[in-house]
Write a protein that holds these residues in place. Structure first.
Motif, PDB file in Angstrom:
ATOM      1  N   GLU A 248      -6.806  -1.936  -7.322  1.00 58.84           N
ATOM      2  CA  GLU A 248      -5.660  -1.714  -6.468  1.00 58.84           C
ATOM      3  C   GLU A 248      -4.329  -1.330  -7.369  1.00 58.84           C
ATOM      4  O   GLU A 248      -3.550  -0.398  -6.863  1.00 58.84           O
ATOM      5  CB  GLU A 248      -5.218  -3.019  -5.427  1.00 58.84           C
ATOM      6  CG  GLU A 248      -4.183  -2.593  -4.589  1.00 58.84           C
ATOM      7  CD  GLU A 248      -3.855  -3.802  -3.440  1.00 58.84           C
ATOM      8  OE1 GLU A 248      -3.045  -3.429  -2.747  1.00 58.84           O
ATOM      9  OE2 GLU A 248      -4.446  -4.717  -3.714  1.00 58.84           O
ATOM     10  N   ASP A 249      -4.365  -2.056  -8.404  1.00 60.43           N
ATOM     11  CA  ASP A 249      -3.193  -1.803  -9.186  1.00 60.43           C
ATOM     12  C   ASP A 249      -3.204  -0.453  -9.614  1.00 60.43           C
ATOM     13  O   ASP A 249      -2.222   0.413  -9.917  1.00 60.43           O
ATOM     14  CB  ASP A 249      -3.014  -2.556 -10.352  1.00 60.43           C
ATOM     15  CG  ASP A 249      -2.578  -4.100 -10.058  1.00 60.43           C
ATOM     16  OD1 ASP A 249      -1.881  -4.042  -8.907  1.00 60.43           O
ATOM     17  OD2 ASP A 249      -3.078  -4.989 -10.584  1.00 60.43           O
ATOM     18  N   VAL A 250      -4.257   0.257 -10.282  1.00 61.15           N
ATOM     19  CA  VAL A 250      -4.654   1.627 -10.633  1.00 61.15           C
ATOM     20  C   VAL A 250      -4.137   2.489  -9.468  1.00 61.15           C
ATOM     21  O   VAL A 250      -3.527   3.481  -9.737  1.00 61.15           O
ATOM     22  CB  VAL A 250      -5.913   1.834 -11.151  1.00 61.15           C
ATOM     23  CG1 VAL A 250      -6.085   3.066 -11.891  1.00 61.15           C
ATOM     24  CG2 VAL A 250      -6.342   0.788 -12.129  1.00 61.15           C
ATOM     25  N   ASP A 251      -4.690   2.258  -8.227  1.00 65.20           N
ATOM     26  CA  ASP A 251      -4.252   3.179  -7.251  1.00 65.20           C
ATOM     27  C   ASP A 251      -2.892   3.295  -6.996  1.00 65.20           C
ATOM     28  O   ASP A 251      -2.450   4.426  -6.809  1.00 65.20           O
ATOM     29  CB  ASP A 251      -5.150   2.802  -6.091  1.00 65.20           C
ATOM     30  CG  ASP A 251      -6.486   2.830  -5.950  1.00 65.20           C
ATOM     31  OD1 ASP A 251      -7.126   3.806  -6.893  1.00 65.20           O
ATOM     32  OD2 ASP A 251      -7.384   1.923  -5.473  1.00 65.20           O
TER      33      ASP A 251
ATOM     34  N   TYR B 112     -10.366   7.929 -12.982  1.00 67.33           N
ATOM     35  CA  TYR B 112      -9.080   7.600 -12.840  1.00 67.33           C
ATOM     36  C   TYR B 112      -8.546   8.467 -14.182  1.00 67.33           C
ATOM     37  O   TYR B 112      -7.180   8.974 -14.033  1.00 67.33           O
ATOM     38  CB  TYR B 112      -8.852   6.208 -13.036  1.00 67.33           C
ATOM     39  CG  TYR B 112      -8.908   5.308 -11.949  1.00 67.33           C
ATOM     40  CD1 TYR B 112      -8.365   5.646 -10.773  1.00 67.33           C
ATOM     41  CD2 TYR B 112      -9.851   4.080 -11.694  1.00 67.33           C
ATOM     42  CE1 TYR B 112      -8.444   4.753  -9.657  1.00 67.33           C
ATOM     43  CE2 TYR B 112      -9.849   3.244 -10.878  1.00 67.33           C
ATOM     44  CZ  TYR B 112      -9.093   3.828  -9.629  1.00 67.33           C
ATOM     45  OH  TYR B 112      -9.296   2.841  -8.512  1.00 67.33           O
ATOM     46  N   ILE B 113      -9.038   8.668 -15.231  1.00 69.32           N
ATOM     47  CA  ILE B 113      -8.405   9.275 -16.309  1.00 69.32           C
ATOM     48  C   ILE B 113      -8.249  10.628 -15.695  1.00 69.32           C
ATOM     49  O   ILE B 113      -7.195  11.338 -16.324  1.00 69.32           O
ATOM     50  CB  ILE B 113      -9.331   9.222 -17.454  1.00 69.32           C
ATOM     51  CG1 ILE B 113      -9.104   7.669 -18.176  1.00 69.32           C
ATOM     52  CG2 ILE B 113      -8.671  10.238 -18.535  1.00 69.32           C
ATOM     53  CD1 ILE B 113     -10.139   7.474 -19.250  1.00 69.32           C
ATOM     54  N   THR B 114      -9.111  11.279 -15.225  1.00 70.22           N
ATOM     55  CA  THR B 114      -8.977  12.887 -14.670  1.00 70.22           C
ATOM     56  C   THR B 114      -7.649  12.781 -13.770  1.00 70.22           C
ATOM     57  O   THR B 114      -6.949  13.655 -13.977  1.00 70.22           O
ATOM     58  CB  THR B 114     -10.104  13.375 -14.047  1.00 70.22           C
ATOM     59  OG1 THR B 114     -11.375  13.212 -15.098  1.00 70.22           O
ATOM     60  CG2 THR B 114     -10.124  14.612 -13.517  1.00 70.22           C
ATOM     61  N   ALA B 115      -7.620  11.861 -12.893  1.00 69.67           N
ATOM     62  CA  ALA B 115      -6.681  11.872 -11.821  1.00 69.67           C
ATOM     63  C   ALA B 115      -5.373  11.791 -12.391  1.00 69.67           C
ATOM     64  O   ALA B 115      -4.432  12.775 -12.187  1.00 69.67           O
ATOM     65  CB  ALA B 115      -6.846  10.966 -10.962  1.00 69.67           C
ATOM     66  N   ASN B 116      -5.176  10.953 -13.607  1.00 68.16           N
ATOM     67  CA  ASN B 116      -3.993  10.717 -14.253  1.00 68.16           C
ATOM     68  C   ASN B 116      -3.581  11.837 -15.079  1.00 68.16           C
ATOM     69  O   ASN B 116      -2.378  12.248 -14.887  1.00 68.16           O
ATOM     70  CB  ASN B 116      -4.214   9.365 -15.188  1.00 68.16           C
ATOM     71  CG  ASN B 116      -2.966   9.168 -15.926  1.00 68.16           C
ATOM     72  OD1 ASN B 116      -1.712   8.855 -15.454  1.00 68.16           O
ATOM     73  ND2 ASN B 116      -3.081   9.226 -17.459  1.00 68.16           N
TER      74      ASN B 116
ATOM     75  N   SER C  88       0.778  -1.110   0.079  1.00 65.08           N
ATOM     76  CA  SER C  88      -0.011  -0.046   0.064  1.00 65.08           C
ATOM     77  C   SER C  88       0.846   1.384  -0.103  1.00 65.08           C
ATOM     78  O   SER C  88       1.904   1.234   0.475  1.00 65.08           O
ATOM     79  CB  SER C  88      -0.864   0.044   1.438  1.00 65.08           C
ATOM     80  OG  SER C  88      -0.385   0.020   2.477  1.00 65.08           O
ATOM     81  N   ASN C  89       0.370   2.274  -0.682  1.00 63.28           N
ATOM     82  CA  ASN C  89       1.127   3.577  -0.895  1.00 63.28           C
ATOM     83  C   ASN C  89       2.496   3.460  -1.327  1.00 63.28           C
ATOM     84  O   ASN C  89       3.549   3.726  -0.643  1.00 63.28           O
ATOM     85  CB  ASN C  89       1.264   4.241   0.571  1.00 63.28           C
ATOM     86  CG  ASN C  89      -0.213   4.625   0.991  1.00 63.28           C
ATOM     87  OD1 ASN C  89      -1.045   4.891   0.317  1.00 63.28           O
ATOM     88  ND2 ASN C  89      -0.510   4.432   2.304  1.00 63.28           N
TER      89      ASN C  89
END
Length: 266
Positions: free
Chosen positions: A155-158, A241-245, A67-68
């Motif tokens: 989780e992989d994306v995070d 996720y796209i926005t965050a990336n 994690s993190n």
């Protein structure tokens, strides 16, 4: 009712045998050797989230907290601590009785010990390393590793986004390493430096990000679409996720590369 003396003796003998077995398991040369190997493996991967992801599908099975995740950041003090930890591991291996190791362990121990000793000797030439080589530097290799980062679940994306956010600290550390190299009189040639600066300015550009055509955007989108088709994330989650990336690339990664180019220029 009185207990059977024979049963009591057998029970005590069983407890003593269990204690002895546990003591033997945890204190034999084999167990000590395996413990050193496990600790080296876990420590090496825990400091590098990218290497961890590429090496283990289930880090928790090895007692590694995934994690993190973050990227390893260069620091002169931290590098000295790594050297001391390396010497400590060498000492532990040398203290193990080689004659008591199982069939396969002696060969592994010999190879590992030779490798660690060779590695410890390279610290005398620490600043001869060149992580920003124009041909195979980490500044150009890093985006490729991100583009090939596999997504198996949410989780992989995070974790991917968490690693992407640590790029500025990582690149800043590379810049600090180059400053230390310069102080030691071991900085790269002017021609190589100019090429690295040019690469940093081209690897990621504002124009590409605004047009949504940078490969760290398109490859990210493609991997997310696969997760959507597999039912692992929803379309709404994919869009978020796209926005965050996009935000991380524009607000963190792009400025980090500009900053590294500026550091190399000065």
């Amino acid at each position: 009712m009185k207990s059977d003396p024979k049963f009591s003796l057998l029970f005590i003998a069983g407890i003593l045998l269990l204690i002895f077995s546990l003591f033997w398991f945890f204190h034999t040369p084999n167990r000590k050797f395996e413990k050193v190997c496990d600790e080296l493996f876990a420590e090496e991967l825990s400091e590098d989230g990218l290497s961890l992801h590429y090496t283990l599908a289930h880090p928790d099975a090895y007692g590694i907290d995934s994690s993190n995740p973050s990227l390893p950041v260069y620091d002169r003090t931290h590098s000295l601590a790594d050297y001391e930890a390396l010497l400590s591991a060498i000492q532990e291996l040398e203290e193990i009785n080689k004659d008591s190791l199982s069939v396969t362990h002696p060969q592994t121990d010999e190879l590992l010990l030779d490798y660690l000793k060779d590695e410890s000797q390279t610290y005398a030439y620490f600043y001869y390393d060149e992580p920003l080589s124009p041909t195979s530097g980490m500044h150009s290799h890093l985006p490729v590793l991100f583009a090939e980062y596999a997504f198996y679940d949410k989780e992989d994306v995070d974790n991917y986004l968490s690693l992407l956010q640590s790029v500025p600290a990582y690149l800043k550390g590379l810049g600090e390493f180059e400053k230390d190299k310069a102080e030691e009189g071991l900085f790269m040639s002017s021609a190589a430096c100019n090429e690295v600066i040019t690469q940093c300015n081209k690897i990621i550009t504002e124009e590409e990000l605004n047009n949504q055509v940078h490969f760290l955007q398109t490859s990210f989108h493609e991997r997310l679409e696969t997760l959507v088709s597999e039912g692992r994330i929803t379309t709404e989650e994919m869009n978020a996720y796209i926005t965050a990336n996009n935000n991380i690339l524009s607000e963190a990664v792009l400025p980090a590369y500009k900053s590294l180019a500026h550091t190399m220029t000065t």
